[in-house]
Enzyme design. Sequence first.
Site, PDB file in Angstrom:
ATOM      1  N   HIS A   1      -6.744  10.100   7.655  1.00  0.00           N
ATOM      2  CA  HIS A   1      -7.297   8.907   8.295  1.00  0.00           C
ATOM      3  C   HIS A   1      -8.234   9.250   9.444  1.00  0.00           C
ATOM      4  O   HIS A   1      -9.084  10.121   9.336  1.00  0.00           O
ATOM      5  CB  HIS A   1      -6.172   7.968   8.740  1.00  0.00           C
ATOM      6  CG  HIS A   1      -5.287   7.497   7.626  1.00  0.00           C
ATOM      7  ND1 HIS A   1      -5.780   7.206   6.373  1.00  0.00           N
ATOM      8  CD2 HIS A   1      -3.956   7.272   7.579  1.00  0.00           C
ATOM      9  CE1 HIS A   1      -4.774   6.815   5.598  1.00  0.00           C
ATOM     10  NE2 HIS A   1      -3.674   6.850   6.301  1.00  0.00           N
TER      11      HIS A   1
ATOM     12  N   LYS B   1       0.864  -1.184   0.000  1.00  0.00           N
ATOM     13  CA  LYS B   1       0.000   0.000   0.000  1.00  0.00           C
ATOM     14  C   LYS B   1       0.901   1.234   0.000  1.00  0.00           C
ATOM     15  O   LYS B   1       1.818   1.338   0.814  1.00  0.00           O
ATOM     16  CB  LYS B   1      -0.881  -0.018   1.258  1.00  0.00           C
ATOM     17  CG  LYS B   1      -1.609   1.282   1.570  1.00  0.00           C
ATOM     18  CD  LYS B   1      -2.840   1.438   0.697  1.00  0.00           C
ATOM     19  CE  LYS B   1      -3.695   2.607   1.164  1.00  0.00           C
ATOM     20  NZ  LYS B   1      -4.468   2.279   2.384  1.00  0.00           N
ATOM     21  N   VAL B   2       0.623   2.173  -0.891  1.00  0.00           N
ATOM     22  CA  VAL B   2       1.374   3.425  -0.941  1.00  0.00           C
ATOM     23  C   VAL B   2       0.410   4.580  -1.157  1.00  0.00           C
ATOM     24  O   VAL B   2      -0.753   4.390  -1.503  1.00  0.00           O
ATOM     25  CB  VAL B   2       2.433   3.426  -2.070  1.00  0.00           C
ATOM     26  CG1 VAL B   2       3.425   2.287  -1.903  1.00  0.00           C
ATOM     27  CG2 VAL B   2       1.772   3.385  -3.457  1.00  0.00           C
ATOM     28  N   SER B   3       0.912   5.756  -0.975  1.00  0.00           N
ATOM     29  CA  SER B   3       0.139   6.938  -1.337  1.00  0.00           C
ATOM     30  C   SER B   3       0.216   7.146  -2.848  1.00  0.00           C
ATOM     31  O   SER B   3       1.258   6.924  -3.473  1.00  0.00           O
ATOM     32  CB  SER B   3       0.698   8.166  -0.636  1.00  0.00           C
ATOM     33  OG  SER B   3       0.071   9.334  -1.134  1.00  0.00           O
TER      34      SER B   3
ATOM     35  N   THR C   1      -0.490  11.922  -1.040  1.00  0.00           N
ATOM     36  CA  THR C   1      -1.544  12.692  -1.671  1.00  0.00           C
ATOM     37  C   THR C   1      -1.871  13.917  -0.834  1.00  0.00           C
ATOM     38  O   THR C   1      -2.112  15.008  -1.367  1.00  0.00           O
ATOM     39  CB  THR C   1      -2.803  11.828  -1.849  1.00  0.00           C
ATOM     40  OG1 THR C   1      -2.482  10.702  -2.665  1.00  0.00           O
ATOM     41  CG2 THR C   1      -3.928  12.617  -2.494  1.00  0.00           C
ATOM     42  N   ALA C   2      -1.890  13.741   0.486  1.00  0.00           N
ATOM     43  CA  ALA C   2      -2.197  14.874   1.369  1.00  0.00           C
ATOM     44  C   ALA C   2      -1.231  16.026   1.119  1.00  0.00           C
ATOM     45  O   ALA C   2      -1.645  17.198   1.043  1.00  0.00           O
ATOM     46  CB  ALA C   2      -2.126  14.422   2.825  1.00  0.00           C
TER      47      ALA C   2
END
Length: 281
Positions: free
Chosen positions: A158, A66-68, A117-118
């Site tokens: 989150h 899992k990655v951004s 992404t943030a």
Amino acid sequence: MSERLAATARDTRSLSLAISPCPNDTFAFHALAHGLVPDAPAVTVTFADIDVLNSRAAERRDDLVKVSYGALPWLLADYQLLTSGGALGRGCGPLVLTAGRTDLRGARVAIPGTRTTAYLLFRLWAADRGVASIDVVPFEKIMPAVQEGRYDAGLVIHESRFTYPSYGLTALADLGDWWEEQTSLPIPLGAILARRELDGAALSAAVRASVAAGFADPSASADYVLAHSQEMAPDVVDAHIKLYVNEFSLDLGDEGFAAIETLLARAADADLVPRLTQPLR
């Protein structure tokens, strides 16, 4: 199932899977992690926060990770994007929090990572807002740091969407709302990648089956989710899952791909990421 995936499933070696301990990931991958997806390969799970996961992918440490989406331009030479298991959606974007401050001119801002992404959304949104400095801070420490005045603002993700009022903080901006107003597209948050030598289509199908199993019987994963949820209250866990696990977790579809491509193109235009050199699909 493809011959390559069938061979992997018969192999005694597990595929390495690295995901976050957040409820959306443990919910989505519960069935796969527990051997409940018929004919899928066994997986050995490692948990880490998103900044660590991005680093693990850069080091090619895992078969599935899992990655951004913000890290994708640096990773596609070695990894392929799976069409299931990720986190996209509406009303689920990062928040810019303050202890009452109403602007960011001259502000010191804490963020959870630069290849996220943030971060990309924050930089695009804050381009002309006079931010003085940006520091990377572990995401679980951001709200206390803003509460204590060590930073003027914090960028949170989150479960912090649900818990920030308990720190006496206010939301200066919802970057998901801003993104949707700008593009009418969902916000792309977390991606699932697989090594390029693996059968991506078959692995996407296996992950999709795991997500579908979670939807079919949410109670089956409840203990697993709570065990890794960093002491979140059950109602917060449920809200987290409902927000981040949705139809895009089953399949990105054309709208999901459009959201990813738009985010990365705009970030490249702003010199925040390299332009993609590998196709997404």
